[in-house]
Design a protein around this motif. Structure first.
Motif, PDB file in Angstrom:
ATOM      1  N   PRO A 191      -0.968   2.037  -3.937  1.00 46.22           N
ATOM      2  CA  PRO A 191       0.364   2.743  -4.103  1.00 46.22           C
ATOM      3  C   PRO A 191       0.928   3.598  -3.208  1.00 46.22           C
ATOM      4  O   PRO A 191       1.795   3.723  -2.969  1.00 46.22           O
TER       5      PRO A 191
ATOM      6  N   CYS B 288       5.683  -2.484  -2.713  1.00 45.76           N
ATOM      7  CA  CYS B 288       6.606  -1.448  -2.814  1.00 45.76           C
ATOM      8  C   CYS B 288       7.837  -1.604  -1.954  1.00 45.76           C
ATOM      9  O   CYS B 288       7.990  -2.298  -0.757  1.00 45.76           O
TER      10      CYS B 288
ATOM     11  N   ALA C  23       7.061   0.721  -7.060  1.00 49.47           N
ATOM     12  CA  ALA C  23       5.929   0.240  -6.668  1.00 49.47           C
ATOM     13  C   ALA C  23       5.471  -0.556  -7.682  1.00 49.47           C
ATOM     14  O   ALA C  23       5.842  -0.408  -8.866  1.00 49.47           O
TER      15      ALA C  23
END
Length: 255
Positions: free
Chosen positions: A33, A73, A79
């Protein structure tokens, strides 16, 4: 036609991002992420997806489980986790990926990066496939721009994304994984607590008082840490622990 030259500042930015990813930690739910949020900014993307794809045989003849694990994302920085398994009887697209992966040389420094079929001639979407033959998988990294939102992707964008993916791929080679596994990972709770306090400068006596256990037990924990990190002194232990804390190897979910 001559290929456009990459700008040094852009290449430096990619390698700086690789270093930042390593500092975030080795867990996929930490570094993935983080990476895709940074890529949204770097490539002015509307959407970035990073995931591992595995095609696994089942007990049913001709049926495969396609496992997709990763993160996505959007441009707002939101995300989300990707984790799905689908059953396929004709996984043609995935079969091509896995077949190519089996033919790739995992010990080759020139990591093979194969673009998928370009969508919109690769002007609005770039997809990089990183073959991982030693674990029968493909790591995919895709970035997308809405039509006209930030201009079309250039050949330079394609090359920069593949440089990033190739550098990540070096961490996932079989020989690298065998020698760079983080010894901090999966430490038993007491070993983790002992190591944390050693890193803070505590003595074995202070650790025993803090954890309310005997000094002899703490000494045995320290000996176990020496074996785990393959060191023979407290100084070497602290140096090794600090090094692995700062230089993680980004790990795959199904390594």
């Amino acid at each position: 036609m001559k290929r456009p030259q990459l700008k040094l500042r852009d290449v430096r930015r990619i390698f700086r991002l690789v270093a930042e990813i390593r500092r975030v930690g080795d867990e996929p739910n930490d570094w993935r992420p983080f990476m895709i949020k940074e890529l949204v900014s770097v490539f002015r993307a509307e959407l970035v997806v990073s995931s591992e794809i595995y095609v696994l045989p089942t007990s049913d003849n001709g049926v495969w489980n396609v496992v997709d694990i990763g993160w996505g994302c959007d441009a707002s920085g939101q995300a989300w986790r990707i984790e799905s398994t689908t059953r396929e009887t004709d996984p043609t697209t995935y079969d091509i990926l896995i077949r190519d992966a089996a033919q790739a040389k995992s010990n080759d420094d020139r990591v093979p990066i194969a673009p998928a079929e370009p969508m919109h001639q690769g002007r609005s979407f770039i997809l990089s496939n990183q073959h991982l033959p030693h674990i029968n998988a493909v790591d995919q990294l895709g970035i997308h721009r809405g039509h006209g939102d930030a201009g079309y992707f250039t050949e330079t964008d394609h090359r920069l994304l593949r440089i990033l993916h190739a550098e990540l791929g070096r961490f996932w080679r079989a020989d690298v994984l065998a020698t760079t596994r983080d010894p901090n990972r999966d430490l038993a709770p007491r070993l983790r607590q002992t190591l944390d306090q050693l890193l803070e400068g505590s003595s074995e006596k202070q650790i025993a008082l803090s954890l309310q256990i005997s000094q002899h037990t703490v000494h045995n924990y320290v000996k176990a840490l020496h074996q785990r990190f393959n060191v023979s002194s407290r100084g070497e232990l602290l140096a090794a622990a600090n090094k692995t804390e700062k230089q993680f190897v980004p790990r795959l979910s199904r390594e």
